[in-house]
Design an enzyme around this catalytic site. Sequence first.
Site, PDB file in Angstrom:
ATOM      1  N   LYS A  82      -5.779   1.428  17.322  1.00 41.69           N
ATOM      2  CA  LYS A  82      -6.672   0.637  18.157  1.00 41.69           C
ATOM      3  C   LYS A  82      -7.560   1.541  19.009  1.00 41.69           C
ATOM      4  O   LYS A  82      -8.792   1.371  19.056  1.00 41.69           O
ATOM      5  CB  LYS A  82      -5.845  -0.299  19.047  1.00 41.69           C
ATOM      6  CG  LYS A  82      -6.681  -1.334  19.777  1.00 41.69           C
ATOM      7  CD  LYS A  82      -5.801  -2.201  20.700  1.00 41.69           C
ATOM      8  CE  LYS A  82      -4.956  -3.161  19.882  1.00 41.69           C
ATOM      9  NZ  LYS A  82      -3.936  -3.831  20.698  1.00 41.69           N
TER      10      LYS A  82
ATOM     11  N   ARG B 220      -2.896  -2.428  26.660  1.00 41.06           N
ATOM     12  CA  ARG B 220      -2.553  -2.819  25.287  1.00 41.06           C
ATOM     13  C   ARG B 220      -1.884  -1.668  24.544  1.00 41.06           C
ATOM     14  O   ARG B 220      -2.366  -0.545  24.577  1.00 41.06           O
ATOM     15  CB  ARG B 220      -3.812  -3.202  24.516  1.00 41.06           C
ATOM     16  CG  ARG B 220      -4.530  -4.422  25.031  1.00 41.06           C
ATOM     17  CD  ARG B 220      -5.930  -4.516  24.416  1.00 41.06           C
ATOM     18  NE  ARG B 220      -6.693  -5.606  24.999  1.00 41.06           N
ATOM     19  CZ  ARG B 220      -6.711  -6.849  24.496  1.00 41.06           C
ATOM     20  NH1 ARG B 220      -6.019  -7.118  23.412  1.00 41.06           N
ATOM     21  NH2 ARG B 220      -7.423  -7.795  25.090  1.00 41.06           N
TER      22      ARG B 220
ATOM     23  N   GLY C 190       2.028  -7.740  17.055  1.00 50.34           N
ATOM     24  CA  GLY C 190       2.942  -8.564  17.848  1.00 50.34           C
ATOM     25  C   GLY C 190       4.271  -7.915  18.167  1.00 50.34           C
ATOM     26  O   GLY C 190       5.139  -8.524  18.790  1.00 50.34           O
TER      27      GLY C 190
ATOM     28  N   ARG D 225     -10.509  -2.960  12.659  1.00 49.54           N
ATOM     29  CA  ARG D 225      -9.728  -2.091  11.766  1.00 49.54           C
ATOM     30  C   ARG D 225     -10.059  -2.488  10.339  1.00 49.54           C
ATOM     31  O   ARG D 225     -10.607  -3.585  10.099  1.00 49.54           O
ATOM     32  CB  ARG D 225      -8.231  -2.237  12.032  1.00 49.54           C
ATOM     33  CG  ARG D 225      -7.737  -3.608  11.749  1.00 49.54           C
ATOM     34  CD  ARG D 225      -6.287  -3.793  12.139  1.00 49.54           C
ATOM     35  NE  ARG D 225      -6.017  -5.229  12.037  1.00 49.54           N
ATOM     36  CZ  ARG D 225      -5.038  -5.847  12.626  1.00 49.54           C
ATOM     37  NH1 ARG D 225      -4.208  -5.203  13.425  1.00 49.54           N
ATOM     38  NH2 ARG D 225      -4.860  -7.138  12.459  1.00 49.54           N
TER      39      ARG D 225
ATOM     40  N   ARG E   4      15.334   3.289 -27.503  1.00 49.79           N
ATOM     41  CA  ARG E   4      16.804   3.207 -27.448  1.00 49.79           C
ATOM     42  C   ARG E   4      17.309   2.668 -28.778  1.00 49.79           C
ATOM     43  O   ARG E   4      16.729   1.724 -29.308  1.00 49.79           O
ATOM     44  CB  ARG E   4      17.253   2.253 -26.349  1.00 49.79           C
ATOM     45  CG  ARG E   4      16.813   2.622 -24.952  1.00 49.79           C
ATOM     46  CD  ARG E   4      17.313   1.537 -23.978  1.00 49.79           C
ATOM     47  NE  ARG E   4      16.749   1.716 -22.658  1.00 49.79           N
ATOM     48  CZ  ARG E   4      15.576   1.214 -22.267  1.00 49.79           C
ATOM     49  NH1 ARG E   4      14.849   0.490 -23.109  1.00 49.79           N
ATOM     50  NH2 ARG E   4      15.134   1.415 -21.044  1.00 49.79           N
TER      51      ARG E   4
ATOM     52  N   ARG F  76      16.044   8.124 -29.030  1.00 55.51           N
ATOM     53  CA  ARG F  76      17.292   8.617 -28.440  1.00 55.51           C
ATOM     54  C   ARG F  76      18.452   8.258 -29.358  1.00 55.51           C
ATOM     55  O   ARG F  76      18.628   7.093 -29.714  1.00 55.51           O
ATOM     56  CB  ARG F  76      17.507   7.961 -27.072  1.00 55.51           C
ATOM     57  CG  ARG F  76      18.808   8.400 -26.418  1.00 55.51           C
ATOM     58  CD  ARG F  76      18.884   7.946 -24.982  1.00 55.51           C
ATOM     59  NE  ARG F  76      19.168   6.524 -24.899  1.00 55.51           N
ATOM     60  CZ  ARG F  76      19.224   5.861 -23.748  1.00 55.51           C
ATOM     61  NH1 ARG F  76      19.015   6.490 -22.604  1.00 55.51           N
ATOM     62  NH2 ARG F  76      19.475   4.570 -23.719  1.00 55.51           N
TER      63      ARG F  76
ATOM     64  N   GLU G 125      19.819  14.040 -17.469  1.00 58.45           N
ATOM     65  CA  GLU G 125      20.252  12.856 -16.720  1.00 58.45           C
ATOM     66  C   GLU G 125      21.592  13.097 -16.043  1.00 58.45           C
ATOM     67  O   GLU G 125      22.142  12.217 -15.399  1.00 58.45           O
ATOM     68  CB  GLU G 125      20.336  11.641 -17.643  1.00 58.45           C
ATOM     69  CG  GLU G 125      21.206  11.840 -18.863  1.00 58.45           C
ATOM     70  CD  GLU G 125      21.095  10.688 -19.879  1.00 58.45           C
ATOM     71  OE1 GLU G 125      20.750   9.570 -19.466  1.00 58.45           O
ATOM     72  OE2 GLU G 125      21.372  10.919 -21.071  1.00 58.45           O
TER      73      GLU G 125
ATOM     74  N   GLY H 225      16.187  11.314 -17.491  1.00 57.13           N
ATOM     75  CA  GLY H 225      16.730   9.958 -17.415  1.00 57.13           C
ATOM     76  C   GLY H 225      17.051   9.705 -15.953  1.00 57.13           C
ATOM     77  O   GLY H 225      18.154   9.942 -15.496  1.00 57.13           O
ATOM     78  N   THR H 226      16.039   9.244 -15.235  1.00 59.89           N
ATOM     79  CA  THR H 226      16.226   9.181 -13.777  1.00 59.89           C
ATOM     80  C   THR H 226      17.164   8.064 -13.359  1.00 59.89           C
ATOM     81  O   THR H 226      17.656   8.083 -12.234  1.00 59.89           O
ATOM     82  CB  THR H 226      14.873   9.052 -13.070  1.00 59.89           C
ATOM     83  OG1 THR H 226      14.120   8.009 -13.685  1.00 59.89           O
ATOM     84  CG2 THR H 226      14.099  10.354 -13.160  1.00 59.89           C
ATOM     85  N   ASN H 227      17.437   7.082 -14.246  1.00 57.42           N
ATOM     86  CA  ASN H 227      18.442   6.073 -13.874  1.00 57.42           C
ATOM     87  C   ASN H 227      19.811   6.722 -13.758  1.00 57.42           C
ATOM     88  O   ASN H 227      20.482   6.615 -12.733  1.00 57.42           O
ATOM     89  CB  ASN H 227      18.509   4.952 -14.913  1.00 57.42           C
ATOM     90  CG  ASN H 227      17.248   4.106 -14.941  1.00 57.42           C
ATOM     91  OD1 ASN H 227      16.427   4.192 -14.038  1.00 57.42           O
ATOM     92  ND2 ASN H 227      17.099   3.321 -15.966  1.00 57.42           N
ATOM     93  N   ASP H 228      20.230   7.388 -14.835  1.00 55.04           N
ATOM     94  CA  ASP H 228      21.541   8.033 -14.790  1.00 55.04           C
ATOM     95  C   ASP H 228      21.579   9.142 -13.748  1.00 55.04           C
ATOM     96  O   ASP H 228      22.576   9.320 -13.058  1.00 55.04           O
ATOM     97  CB  ASP H 228      21.921   8.594 -16.162  1.00 55.04           C
ATOM     98  CG  ASP H 228      22.718   7.591 -16.971  1.00 55.04           C
ATOM     99  OD1 ASP H 228      23.940   7.537 -16.804  1.00 55.04           O
ATOM    100  OD2 ASP H 228      22.099   6.844 -17.739  1.00 55.04           O
TER     101      ASP H 228
ATOM    102  N   TYR I  62       4.446  13.790 -18.838  1.00 54.12           N
ATOM    103  CA  TYR I  62       4.225  12.356 -19.024  1.00 54.12           C
ATOM    104  C   TYR I  62       5.331  11.549 -18.372  1.00 54.12           C
ATOM    105  O   TYR I  62       6.406  12.077 -18.057  1.00 54.12           O
ATOM    106  CB  TYR I  62       4.119  11.996 -20.521  1.00 54.12           C
ATOM    107  CG  TYR I  62       5.421  12.101 -21.271  1.00 54.12           C
ATOM    108  CD1 TYR I  62       6.302  11.019 -21.344  1.00 54.12           C
ATOM    109  CD2 TYR I  62       5.787  13.275 -21.908  1.00 54.12           C
ATOM    110  CE1 TYR I  62       7.508  11.117 -22.029  1.00 54.12           C
ATOM    111  CE2 TYR I  62       6.987  13.389 -22.583  1.00 54.12           C
ATOM    112  CZ  TYR I  62       7.844  12.299 -22.638  1.00 54.12           C
ATOM    113  OH  TYR I  62       9.036  12.396 -23.291  1.00 54.12           O
TER     114      TYR I  62
END
Lengths: 902, 902
Positions: B22, B91, B100, B335, B576, B631, B762, B783-786, B869
């Site tokens: 602000k 303010r 708020g 803004r 898969r 895979r 992974e 394998g970013t999940n595992d 990639y």
Amino acid sequence: MQRFVFDFTEGNKDQRDLLGGKGANLAEMTRIGLPVPPGFTITTEACRAYLADGDVPSTLDEEVAAHLAALEESMGRKFGDAADPLLVSVRSGAKFSMPGMMDTVLNVGLSDRSVDGLAAQSGSERFAQDSYRRLIQMFGKTVLDVPGDPFEEALAEAKTAKGVDDDVDLDAEDLKGVVDSFKAIVLKHTGSDFPQEPAEQLRLAIRAVFSSWQGERAVLYRRTERIPDDIGTAVNIVAMVFGNLGADSGTGVAFTRDPATGEQGVYGDYLPNAQGEDVVAGIRNTVAISELARIDKAGYDELMRSARILEDHYRDLCDIEFTIERGRLWLLQTRVGKRTAAAAFTIAASLVDDGLIDVDTALGRVTGAQLAQLMFPTFGEVGDDTPKVAVGVPASPGAAVGAAVFDAHRAAARAATGAPVILVRKETNPDDLPGMLAAKGILTARGGKTSHAAVVARGMGKTCVCGADTLGVEADRAVVTAADGTETVITEGDIISVDGSTGAVYLGEVAVRPSPVVEYFETGEVPDGDPLIAAVARLMGHADDTRRLGVRANADTGEDAARARRFGAAGIGLCRTEHMFLGERRVLVERLVLASGPDERAPVLDQLLELQRADFGDILRAMDGLPVTIRLLDPPLHEFLPSLEDLAVSVALADERGDDSEEHAREVRLLAAVRRIHEQNPMLGLRGVRLGLTLPGLYDMQVRAIAEAAAALRAEGLDPRPEIMVPLVGDVRELAVIRAQTEQVLAEVEGSGDVPIGTMIEIPRAALTADRIAAEADFFSFGTNDLTQLGWGFSRDDVEGAFFGRYLELGVFPASPFETLDASGVGELVEIAVKRGRETRPGLHLGVCGEHGGDPESVRFLHRAGLDYVSCSPFRVPIARLAAGQAVLEERAAGAEHVDSR
Amino acid sequence: MQRFVFDFTEGNKDQRDLLGGKGANLAEMTRIGLPVPPGFTITTEACRAYLADGDVPSTLDEEVAAHLAALEESMGRKFGDAADPLLVSVRSGAKFSMPGMMDTVLNVGLSDRSVDGLAAQSGSERFAQDSYRRLIQMFGKTVLDVPGDPFEEALAEAKTAKGVDDDVDLDAEDLKGVVDSFKAIVLKHTGSDFPQEPAEQLRLAIRAVFSSWQGERAVLYRRTERIPDDIGTAVNIVAMVFGNLGADSGTGVAFTRDPATGEQGVYGDYLPNAQGEDVVAGIRNTVAISELARIDKAGYDELMRSARILEDHYRDLCDIEFTIERGRLWLLQTRVGKRTAAAAFTIAASLVDDGLIDVDTALGRVTGAQLAQLMFPTFGEVGDDTPKVAVGVPASPGAAVGAAVFDAHRAAARAATGAPVILVRKETNPDDLPGMLAAKGILTARGGKTSHAAVVARGMGKTCVCGADTLGVEADRAVVTAADGTETVITEGDIISVDGSTGAVYLGEVAVRPSPVVEYFETGEVPDGDPLIAAVARLMGHADDTRRLGVRANADTGEDAARARRFGAAGIGLCRTEHMFLGERRVLVERLVLASGPDERAPVLDQLLELQRADFGDILRAMDGLPVTIRLLDPPLHEFLPSLEDLAVSVALADERGDDSEEHAREVRLLAAVRRIHEQNPMLGLRGVRLGLTLPGLYDMQVRAIAEAAAALRAEGLDPRPEIMVPLVGDVRELAVIRAQTEQVLAEVEGSGDVPIGTMIEIPRAALTADRIAAEADFFSFGTNDLTQLGWGFSRDDVEGAFFGRYLELGVFPASPFETLDASGVGELVEIAVKRGRETRPGLHLGVCGEHGGDPESVRFLHRAGLDYVSCSPFRVPIARLAAGQAVLEERAAGAEHVDSR
């Protein structure tokens, strides 16, 4: 120009890297004036060049020729001379002993032309022909890749033709016939005549020894013995001496002390009129070395003198291979000798007494594995009423006695009645786990040291003999077939005794002798005149004086804590609280899980508070004055409840029966709850700090119990030192929240004292973010089991039996990473956490509470990583103490080396 | 000396860190000559000092006094002057908008003494008294911590006493009475009189604004909005202007464009004779901004002129708060304005057309989340026959229509018949997972954005509205109670429509409009005159031109692969193979598991080979000319078999019945097999490369199928480009063994071509030992999940519902680490592996195939980490393309900043 060949007069015992163990020791013995046949060594560097390039270095043959010429000079004989030929042996010899794994060729230099000269010189036509046929046979097999069977068959034919049973009954003429047959075999299999040119024989033999480094047996042996694949072998060319030239010749093996007990005095075996290979083949019986004094006093005296010189020089037990050729002693090889665990301790202490080594050196001469072996019970005298019925592979040490049971479920059931059981199976698979767990010991008919049974048993610390292949295992009995074809039947319930250290299996109960070393640790008393216990006491004392790592124990009860203290633990590094929720307390967990809200949980937590206060009081009392690290509850709650499978079956069957009892209604409710909290992967689920953060009141209850127990003891004038450990933290915020709550509870309990609050580092992310976590932690304790599980992505329960055997075979890891910490992978997570944690909090106290804390190799790694203490099961405490002392010595040696190399 | 106060004439818009948003924008507007009331800003540094030390810097009050004196000078009024007082607003204003969440106090400077002066100056006694009572009320609540209710009650009493309903009907005298009551309330609650000294009012108000940074609401808001806790707020002291001085005064809010569509032209609302807080309170209805032209043409023209200047200056849509005081326009705040996803794209492209920004900047003005939102289907026109019955929290976007079902199992059953279902629950727990999975959408009566339902639904990408608290959910119906008390009943099976983007719930079927953006991606066609699609096409094109990261898709079938290709995927990053073993092929897996040895396995593998060859042929054909990373089989075999629980119950019941059918015998055999291969933690068990190494022939079969499929396509003249990926490698040796086998099989299939062989990274240990693994890998795919599961030690299936809500609340993580990659923990493992892998093999090709590949924030991290990639589900491909382009721009900006700062 790089040299690849060294005369025995040029080297010494410290050149094992370059000359191999055998070559270095031959040079050393030459150097100190002991009678070694002259010769020279081709270096391991030449071998490595051969392995890399497929051929020996271009200058090698020329160098060999020059050294051979010098050898001819010193022996006064010419290689290949028709009248008086010089013969040599071509022997492999790597840095590490690989007995029998690589090739050796004797009698190189003999040919059609020189065999008669040898006969003339030795005065024995038979000896000459026998030497020649041995060369052709050995050279054919190892250098020319001719199969061994045709040679054996031809020799057998000669004996049959003559109607005799023994080689020695073939005379010179017979052997000449054998030589002809052997030459024909070589021609048939290789398409060429047996090489008659001695220089060509030598050239080919050297290359064959190099090649044998990559032989299948050698590769496999290196893998199991953890010998590097890339160091290669040296080759020793030694002037031949002969123990088979008559009654005044012979060959033997001697130890400078008794390798079984460590007692002083030369031990060994002698075989008159024989060559080394005859001893190995066991054709005739050897005599004790003392007999040699009678046969050949001068030779005997010379051997005794040499043995004394060698032990004084090597300052250790040596074993010696020797030959006496017509009354003259020749030493063919020496090395520091293998010995039993007991002898290792006794000898080390004795050499200190003799002033040959200092006590630091003595400490480095024993291993944690040897100490562990001494702590197992053993079998005492085996009487005739308990015949040895089989021998298998000693896969996991110990002495176990029990009823043979041939099925895992029956084994578990019988063991549940309190009866000791030995599980006997053809081979084991994961179905057998309950039975393996319940049994005192495991016996299988198939599989080696990496079989399912072996791997799992070692993991459990359970006695195991496997691969006892004379055992025919059936559904409820086993038939053992002896070498002579007689059969012994073992029926279910028969008592058998299994020796995991020797592989022996006895029918009947063999008395088990408790370990005197354990008795010593329990009592601290050294019996008069017991050299073993005196040695153990001395070396343990020195390890304690030397080590920097503290050693604590993992213990969950006052009783275990007290034993740990007797065994030398300086505190409890891991007091698990999950065992405190088992047995009749399971019902409380059930009520906690079924509770609909805080109001129903509160009375259960109050009951648990009472019980836990007593639990913690017991342990803190037993460890008065020493730290006790208490881990807040770790496992998921469903572990305390019946299994989903059992409940589902029970409910389904009751439904089918139309059961409308209260008990059934309770089971239905419980099944719903178990379904709700069931997890696909409990190891990766709602446990540890996650449970603490989501189940209000649980951790607060435990903290309050600890604080109140400590306050009560302090009021009695004792000095309780609890430490609170939060499990499974992955992010600093988890710890911060629990820490704030914990401090709040501690502040509410008067007299709870100053209680450090720390965390396990057992999640890879915790190790990586240790700098942030350290801001909220007074200490770290590495949970290397979970760290290994998560670092490798496999759970011990699921994989040890499923594929560890295969992985050990494939060389994925040299030992189970749950036994020896995987230094290069999981170990790096430890190193990262140590570094980052101490960056934030320089004085951060660091320990390990996974079972790795009791594994000697892991202890050394953890020392180097800079930890303050390790914690392990009470029985491993002495082993950790020993390894921690050795770690300091290794560090000093490495430091000294570092200084030297500058 | 450090300065803590800056006049509006001193700052500019780039000083948000120091002056807050602000303050910086007020200074900017002042600087470019727009009509801003004079004032000054106290910096965030002063706030941070206050938060750290518990008090403002010692020089602050003095600095404020000096700036106030300058303000008095420029306004020609004195603060606290009895005749003509200067009033100011105090303010808050942090760097990031927190609407708020913190405190503001208006009319500071009024007192008993000056209120009459204000009346005289303004010509309105009523205005002066009303201003005074507002000050006391606001000051009392925010600065003096007086509860708000007594003020409300006193005001209500005054109205009741007078018999009126509205504040505006209270006259000056009435309000004077209210002022007296308010002062009494302050005295009662604080023990002191309302402070009459203006300087004291200001001093306290500044401190109160600083303190409000730590208010509970503000802390919670920051946590959900991911605003740092330590930046503090600035305080703006602004000369008061009044929109409530009569018909020629007023206040309003304006946007320089339509924030819903991006269309050009000023939009907004105006409220004559009012102050800003009246607009917020919604006491009277506002009029459209166009009305202002009629009411006050000069004011309107001035506002239009200001809006143009602001948009040209900020080069973006701005929102403006303004007040007209007796015909004079004052800008109180501006803004860059919030907008819908569609407007974001349209405005960005339009500003490029206007020459205000370049296309790089335009690309930075849209987000992946906005693009994702545009790809969801939406509800079209909602007719009267489909009333909106409730509004909840929009927890997971999308538009879902289906039959309301109130139980998870019934929902799963109904969905299994093909009928679309909306699962309606009071709240959800893990029991509801099957129902959630089967449903089109989820509606709950309780819980916010971190509730179980919300967290799990977002994880599943499923539409969810939660916390619709007017919904009374019962066992098989729900009763919705409207604000007026009328009830609507939703019975099981009634069709309802749930809008996950707005939170609206409709009774009946609302027509779902497919996303025109998805239609564009499917067809590549831009409809004439559709500014949104034109803008999307333009920005996506620019992202593609800019990005360095390749984008591939995760797809397992030819159909999915074809769609991925249309969506812009440059290949398949993860095919898969486990889905290829489901359905009727399960029986083959069953036979594989039950096989007693190689002889029984071989025919099954042959059958699978046929099927797999066709599977791979389809995908390679669809992706002709592009890489397809396949895979090898990853999950444990028991995943393809019936569950242990179901089998155990079925067998137990059949046993009870005395069933002796063949089918029962088969089930008994199967139960034994399932028991044998059952795992405690399948995620950590015999899967991936471990399965490949222990089940002979499986991987070879898959490799052969790939090779044969490729050879067949190549024979047709196509250009198949398979890549073989080995899952779950933890050590280089695992990969080396499979690689050798794979090369062997490839060599056996003529025309299989050159097939790269790589591995998933992974497992944490794989990341740490990537230098060694790279020696055997042509590529890595993270394998970013595992890696997340193992790095954090929790499994997605088990924990997302169990405690993620709690963890988000506690701030352990700002978003689920399965949605946005945990850069500081798991991300470091990626960085380590990239570095070490490329050390060994500089050209190593690196990708990601976890779902993080489609999350914009994660994509930016992965770009920075140096990957080649990302691969994600086909629908996320456009989002990844966009984020990859933006990552380059961010990198360039950071690079430029780096250059600047040197």
